[in-house]
Design an enzyme around this catalytic site. Structure first.
Site, short mmCIF file in Angstrom:
data_model
loop_
_atom_site.label_atom_id
_atom_site.label_comp_id
_atom_site.label_asym_id
_atom_site.label_seq_id
_atom_site.Cartn_x
_atom_site.Cartn_y
_atom_site.Cartn_z
CB THR A 52 -0.91 0.08 1.24
OG1 THR A 52 -0.14 0.52 2.36
CG2 THR A 52 -1.56 -1.26 1.55
CD GLU A 53 -1.69 6.13 -1.18
OE1 GLU A 53 -1.46 7.33 -1.02
OE2 GLU A 53 -2.52 5.69 -2.00
N GLY A 54 1.10 3.41 2.06
CA GLY A 54 1.64 3.70 3.39
C GLY A 54 3.01 3.07 3.61
#
Lengths: 262, 330, 330, 262
Positions: A52-54
């Site tokens: 995920t972009e996290g």
């Protein structure tokens, strides 16, 4: 709908998941796109490198649809947490990521995505206030610029399929053709728009999205009527295979809380 | 700045913020680690005309903007993820109360990186070509906006790319899982851009869910991504991110996330929310009472709890923390 | 690339390197974590004409250059810290065997950052104005060198700064303290620029002092700064950094650091060193014999040993690792 | 020398340490400069925020002079380890660091430092091979560009004090005067050259280094003779106070293995 053993959202998630191949480095946005991605991992792409972009790596959601890309439901069994610079920069904007899945409030015939706001008519020369403010670009702009290819997931309604979006939050093919080239984007642009009614794919030259396939429960006419531009139909238009029992079972294991069954 | 830096939340807001300040938080995501309680205290102390730098919107910005305290905001993502649109921020933007300048999530992280590095600009290979580049809420009459993300020519290839303006917020309140009294901090879960923000901001205040002994930091120095040398003050505040989550410590409070966001969708609902959930407590204990002790127990029973296990033995009790805080104030 | 990636050192060098490769290591410092043993294996397999990207020189580059295997090198620091000049590299540079392109330590880290980000250039506010900008060993006839660190105009202020060229090495061998078989890695001690290198390099091979179970990574995900998704192969090799140190595992071998560097100061000494310390062992056991079992015990008795304590319970035995390695090869 | 209760190197380290003030953010290079810095922390600047370019924070060396900025002797009791981007970029090149201590193989009258190589005569238009290759710039260039002020430590010998260094590895005041301005360096440049014989400081306008002070065991004449350019002498030239017993004791606690006693 009630006669089908699966929902339209589930069909959309499965059709999206089928776009992902085993071993790919793949980034999933929040919500449905995350379920679609992790469905692929659970079903036919066990070695997909999901992120995920996290900067959450090596995780599989527990307890149902994560509330966000950093939710505890996805943080409970990760092997690595890093950060935004790493996930969106080093791995996505760099061109390293093979495929991304993003959502859209509005999409146009060149695959440009609007998630910023709805104006009545064109914005014009002055950046006046939106009638409805949406969520902004988030990481989708970065994915749209950098990922090898992008799959856009969107509910198929006329207001969401505009001839031209009022605001380009995340670039598709811009004005079509080679328009992306002038910005040097390393990513290839959207390869499919997967909707609740069917699948659109870009013409290789003009980059205009045309109808590639419909579902067992939809039709070419229904889709054209639900599209806000004069949607062209591929000469090879065909029906998308219905979800297999294995696919449905895998999806529902991921979608433990039934978010897609609505 | 070695030495004990523990102060109260009220003191931190009083000492480090003022009306009109360029205030950064939300180098976090909408559902996870953010010092939401710092935003509550900003409202308790009637701060206004804020220029908010939030990598992503959170319930904190949603509340501050909904309550009318934010003139300008810069964000990469302005929603609440699966919880939907951020109604307070949305209302403030639609009414013109808050000018919201849009970037992408990578752009915000890079702008903080550029601020930390003191670069005059940051290369931009994203956001160019979209309306993020061409439209500016801070300069609405300029179209295309030429000062927001101007172009720069790569001296190696001669190609044009974009340039982001770096960010150096006046003050940042950064939520962390664990801090020691000196200001060394451990974050559990994604850092998002808290590492870069802690170097870009002119003043950094840590808001920690738990306080640990410095021995914990010496055992895990590679986890200490924010060292004391960049920190002005440390605030202990359990459930500082509530109703958002803090990996290892507590889950998102789904019911309150929805209730809060619904409240913020109207002026009246916001006023009631402020009355009931901002001005209604006097100290940490009454804040925890407000969340509800049963609720706290439920939220603390997280699938991520095991992430905290290695550090538990160094966690200080509220009494120890109170004594340390009194030491600084004295 | 999930799945067990354990292979032997010989296999890693055989599969991922070739003559003339742009090879990066030394995103480490001269006394600490570097996969020095990988350099020994490069020599055992007669690799030559290397283009070495070393953030800092280490005993590995000192050995490779001293043995005549390096045509080009790029470094931020080319000495051995308190151990003095790097005699092998120095001799290779003075003789013209190795063209050494100079940058500063920040410049090398930023060039790796730029490569990881796929930027066309990186803003340079250092190295400009000095001879690092104006002199190029790769383009000796250009003075001032205009392609090494050209100028770029900041579109916000109109001021000129410099521009670094990004680095994307063909292959990187990165020393880590702990890796799991999938390729998740924990570094103890400064990362230096191993984080950025792991994203900039086209292929990443981990060289780990110890192999742990993946459960260790799930307990400490914030320590896993190199995730499996960017890793091609994992090599288990105890004392991989010897005679340099590995925080938590072993100290620098002062006597061998000096002996090695002295040997590398002459062609003859280097030949003897290669005979005695490069070509003289057949496997991990005979490598450890070479270091000396008493010496290993002494070096392992480090003031930093406590840093390894939290992870010891997950460390796999040589027999377990051998079985896992056989699994991949089979 | 043998009659003094301290060595010339110790005097140099103490004089360098005196340049540091409590509470400052300070970066120390490898070797003697690290001992000088940690001496200041041990003696008069307990709240100095000490760091190395490796991103090692909160540490005090154990077991004697660390072999490098990342040595286990300095890693044994750190509170934080980060990386080069952080230490040299975010904290130093940014201008955030108050003071840095660097060494030099050769320094010139404008405080430019050479640690790259020694050529016979000027290098000329072609970058020919050095007679003696040195260590390169390391982090000193970054410190010289970014730190608020820089203290240069160097053994006082004629060959090390050149009218013009053959190669500028780390910029001092370049050609003097305001020459740094054209590069926009955020750092102020070298504030002192502390040597084994005395202390040189820059003229506020010309930026040429002049003799500011000598030690109890040295003299103006000795220093001028050991300097490779026609060294000017400050009208306020004075003797540097000898190390106090407390200073010597603090220094020797840090320099446990006696590296400075040679």
């Amino acid at each position: 709908m009630s006669t089908l053993p699966y929902s339209r959202q589930e069909m959309m998630a499965i059709a999206t998941g089928r776009e992902l191949r085993d071993g790919e480095l793949a980034i999933f946005g929040v919500g449905l796109s995350m379920l679609a991605g992790y469905f692929a991992q659970a079903h036919h792409a066990p070695n997909i490198r999901a992120m995920t972009e996290g900067g959450v790596y090596g995780a599989t959601p527990v307890g149902g649809l994560p509330w966000g890309i950093e939710c505890n439901r996805i943080s409970a069994n990760a092997t690595s947490f890093t950060n935004a610079i790493d996930a969106l920069g080093f791995l996505v904007a760099s061109g390293r990521c093979d495929v991304g899945i993003i959502g859209a409030a509005q999409v146009d015939k060149f695959g440009n995505v609007n998630t910023t706001g709805i104006w009545d008519g064109e914005i014009g020369e002055t950046y006046r206030l939106p009638k409805t403010r949406l969520t902004g670009a988030g990481g989708a702009n970065d994915i749209a610029c950098g990922a090898g290819r992008v799959v856009i997931m969107v509910t198929h309604e006329p207001k969401r399929f505009a001839d031209k979006v009022s605001y380009i939050s995340s670039p598709g093919y811009l004005d079509g053709g080679n328009a992306r080239d002038q910005f040097g984007f390393v990513g290839g642009g959207p390869s499919a728009i997967v909707t609740t009614l069917g699948i659109l794919r870009p013409d290789p030259v003009s980059k205009e999205f045309i109808l590639d396939a419909y579902y067992a429960f939809s039709s070419v006419d229904e889709i054209r009527a639900a599209t806000g531009w004069d949607l062209k139909v591929s000469p090879t238009v065909h029906v998308v295979p219905e979800p297999s029992l294995e696919e449905l079972a895998a999806l529902r294991r991921v979608d433990e809380t039934g978010a897609l069954r609505i | 700045m070695p030495g004990n830096k523990l102060i109260t939340l009220a003191e931190a807001v009083g000492r480090y913020t003022r009306d009109g300040v360029q205030y950064a938080s939300g180098a976090a995501l909408p559902v996870g680690s953010d010092a939401v309680v710092f935003g509550r205290e900003l409202l308790r102390q009637k701060r206004k005309n804020l220029h908010a730098i939030f990598h992503c919107n959170t319930q904190q910005l949603n509340l501050l903007a909904g309550a009318g305290a934010v003139d300008k905001a810069e964000c990469g993502f302005s929603g609440l993820e699966v919880f939907g649109f951020a109604n307070g921020l949305r209302r403030a933007v639609e009414s013109g109360q808050t000018a919201l300048e849009d970037y992408s999530n990578l752009a915000m992280a890079l702008r903080l990186l550029g601020g930390a590095m003191n670069w005059p600009f940051v290369p931009a290979t994203v956001n160019i070509g979209s309306d993020i580049q061409h439209r500016s809420a801070f300069a609405p009459d300029e179209y295309p906006a030429t000062r927001k993300i101007p172009t720069v020519t790569d001296p190696f290839s001669g190609q044009e790319i974009g340039a982001f303006s770096p960010l150096k917020p006046d003050v940042a309140a950064i939520h962390v899982s664990l801090a020691d009294p000196l200001g060394n901090a451990i974050m559990l879960g994604t850092e998002w851009s808290r590492f870069e923000l802690s170097r870009a901001a002119r003043k950094v205040i840590l808001i920690a869910d738990a306080i640990v002994d410095t021995d914990c930091m010496r055992q895990y120095p590679n986890l200490v991504r924010i060292p004391d040398i960049v920190v002005e003050a440390v605030v202990y505040h359990p459930f500082a991110a509530w109703p958002q989550s803090s990996p290892g410590l507590y889950d998102v409070d789904e019911a309150h996330m929805k209730f809060m966001n619904k409240s913020l969708s109207t002026v009246e609902g916001t006023a009631n929310y402020v009355l009931d959930y901002v001005e209604s407590y006097n100290d940490i204990d009454s804040y925890l009472d407000l969340i509800g002790r049963d609720n706290i127990e439920r939220l603390s029973n997280s699938a991520t709890s095991f992430l905290l296990d290695p550090y538990r033995k160094w966690i200080k009790t509220p009494a120890e923390i109170a004594a340390l805080t009194a030491e600084v104030t004295a």
